[in-house]
Design an enzyme around this catalytic site. Structure first.
Site, PDB file in Angstrom:
ATOM      1  N   ASP A  98      -8.021  -5.102  -0.151  1.00  0.00           N
ATOM      2  CA  ASP A  98      -8.542  -5.907  -1.246  1.00  0.00           C
ATOM      3  C   ASP A  98      -8.175  -7.379  -1.135  1.00  0.00           C
ATOM      4  O   ASP A  98      -8.658  -8.201  -1.914  1.00  0.00           O
ATOM      5  CB  ASP A  98      -8.036  -5.361  -2.593  1.00  0.00           C
ATOM      6  CG  ASP A  98      -8.700  -4.038  -2.917  1.00  0.00           C
ATOM      7  OD1 ASP A  98      -9.888  -3.908  -2.619  1.00  0.00           O
ATOM      8  OD2 ASP A  98      -8.014  -3.150  -3.444  1.00  0.00           O
ATOM      9  N   HIS A 119       0.846  -1.190   0.000  1.00  0.00           N
ATOM     10  CA  HIS A 119       0.000   0.000   0.000  1.00  0.00           C
ATOM     11  C   HIS A 119       0.877   1.232   0.000  1.00  0.00           C
ATOM     12  O   HIS A 119       1.942   1.234   0.611  1.00  0.00           O
ATOM     13  CB  HIS A 119      -0.918   0.015   1.228  1.00  0.00           C
ATOM     14  CG  HIS A 119      -2.100   0.899   1.029  1.00  0.00           C
ATOM     15  ND1 HIS A 119      -2.055   2.251   1.280  1.00  0.00           N
ATOM     16  CD2 HIS A 119      -3.332   0.629   0.559  1.00  0.00           C
ATOM     17  CE1 HIS A 119      -3.229   2.772   0.981  1.00  0.00           C
ATOM     18  NE2 HIS A 119      -4.020   1.818   0.535  1.00  0.00           N
TER      19      HIS A 119
END
Ligand code: CMC
Length: 433
Positions: A369, A312
């Protein structure tokens, strides 16, 4: 006295203001640097650039903190419903009963789609990706709901004007469009929903109810959906939200800005990762389930394969949303009595990655996700629809940022560049080329 930061350039000292956020984040205000020193800053991907001041969402990537308007994501995911969170993000406070009732009433009043828009939907090939359809239909909504220019030069706030109308229209119509896109793919007749149901309940009804069947609410599905939507509702200046803000900064309408946000979310490095994760897990399963083989591929710099759902831009410790979703995935599968080998593959990949110096040294942890697709799959949502569900969740965040940007009268977004092309040269006629 406000603190300053000095930059020394060409033997000259330039004093720049230090801007402090409410969580003690520090930023250097470089806006005067071009005029004073003829300098710009260069930061591809805006990895370390603040584009605005915002009071909507706080996240601390090192500590794994995410808060909407001061409330922790854990608290909201456990206790709130999605519309309360939407109101909180957009207007800054949790709604009281009458505010929530009014929002629900206004959404229900606007929960209609022009029949001609249905014709546009029917014009798309069955194979079209739902994100492309959703982005187009959101843009097409403008034709059926022309937005007048919003004047911010009054003291009434924006509650009675077109900004409010646009907001409730979007909150009302996007779920219908999403449900319709889903139903059409499944060959089901389109469903207008039942507005005596709650917002999330109605979305599940519109998506899943089969013809000639009574709607019976499934708490597991509704709760899982509510949680997923809340967890996706905002994430400060990510790619799609920055897109919404930058499009809106030209005074483009809310619908046009959100349509652009949907397109930005589609990519697999952003919201599209949830579909990519499930495809990756299925590919590993179909290949025999050897997770180690795919770990090696992910680490091999000559191989374009990446471990989807890992890493991320801002979380360098853990993604707090992933923690909540991982637990929810277990619960949903257990509650629905599903034994999905894909969950085992996901768990193995996570365990291996958390013990692998390639991933730990780069601070690559599972993101939101990684597990969300497993829940969507359990809810019988096809993988091409996963990113659409993300868009539905992110809608309040996009709206909140668009509204904040307009209320603050932020300037049009227009970055600079360092030009690296040819210097001036004379035109060469075709014959001489
Ligand atoms: N698998 C393998 N290596 C990776 C991965 C991954 N998923 N992610 C990053 N790396 C490596 C990358 O190769 C680079 O290595 P090196 O330093 O040796 O060149 C290093 O880690 C830093 O990566 P980066 O691409 O420079 O980092 P970034 O901040 O630009 O990208 C990211 C962040 C999320 C795009 C990236 O981690 C990625 O592609 N992840 C997979 C896609 C994904 O899951 N996206 C969903 C993000 S969460 C949902 C959302 O909010 O959008």
């Amino acid at each position: 006295m406000s603190k300053k930061v000095s930059i020394n350039y060409n033997d000259q000292n330039f004093e720049l203001d230090l801007v402090k956020g409410s969580e003690n984040e520090n930023g250097i205000d470089i806006s005067s640097l071009r005029n004073s020193a003829n300098l710009i800053t260069l930061d591809p991907g805006f990895k370390n650039t603040g584009s605005c001041k915002s009071s909507i969402t706080f996240l601390d990537g090192e500590k794994g903190i995410l808060r909407y308007r001061g409330y922790s994501i854990e608290d909201l995911a456990k206790n709130a419903n999605f519309l309360e969170v939407a109101f909180l993000l957009i207007y800054g406070e949790l709604p009281n009963k009458s505010q929530l009732d009014k929002l629900i009433f206004d959404i229900n009043e606007n929960a209609i789609i022009d029949e001609d828009l249905k014709k546009i939907l029917e014009g798309f090939p069955k194979s079209a990706h739902p994100m492309g359809i959703l982005s187009s239909l959101t843009s097409a909504l403008i034709a059926f709901n022309p937005e007048k220019k919003i004047s911010l030069n009054n003291n009434n706030g924006d509650e009675n004007d077109y900004m409010y109308n646009s907001i409730v229209k979007l909150l009302a119509k996007i779920p219908i469009l999403i449900a319709w896109v889903h139903r059409r793919r499944k060959g089901l007749s389109l469903d207008y929903g039942d507005y005596s149901l709650g917002y999330v309940q109605n979305i599940t009804k519109m998506m899943f109810q089969l013809p000639n069947q009574e709607y019976s609410e499934n708490d597991i599905i509704v709760n899982a959906m509510n949680k997923l939507l809340i967890l996706h509702a905002d994430h400060e200046q990510n790619c799609s939200t920055s897109t919404v803000r930058i499009v809106g900064s030209s005074e483009a309408s809310l619908f046009a800005s959100v349509s652009a946000g949907i397109s930005a979310l589609w990519g697999r490095l952003h919201g599209g990762a949830n579909q990519a994760v499930l495809e990756m897990l299925e590919a590993i399963k179909n290949d025999g389930g050897d997770t180690k083989k795919f770990m090696l591929k992910a680490k091999d710099k000559s191989d374009p394969f990446r471990l989807m759902g890992f890493g991320h831009r801002v979380y360098k410790n853990f993604d707090p949303r992933a923690k909540i979703i991982k637990v929810a995935a277990h619960e949903v599968l257990k509650d629905l009595g599903i034994d999905d080998p894909i969950l085992d593959i996901a768990k193995s990949l996570e365990i291996e990655a958390l013990d692998d110096p390639y991933f730990t040294s780069r601070k690559l942890y599972p993101n939101v996700d990684f597990y969300s697709g497993i829940i969507y799959k359990a809810l019988k949502i096809p993988k091409e629809m996963f990113t659409v569900m993300f868009a539905l969740g992110r809608l309040p965040g996009w709206i909140a940022h668009w509204r904040e940007m307009r209320m603050n009268n932020d300037p049009i977004g227009r970055p600079r560049q360092i030009y690296t092309g040819e210097n001036h040269r004379d035109f060469i006629s075709l014959k001489k080329r």
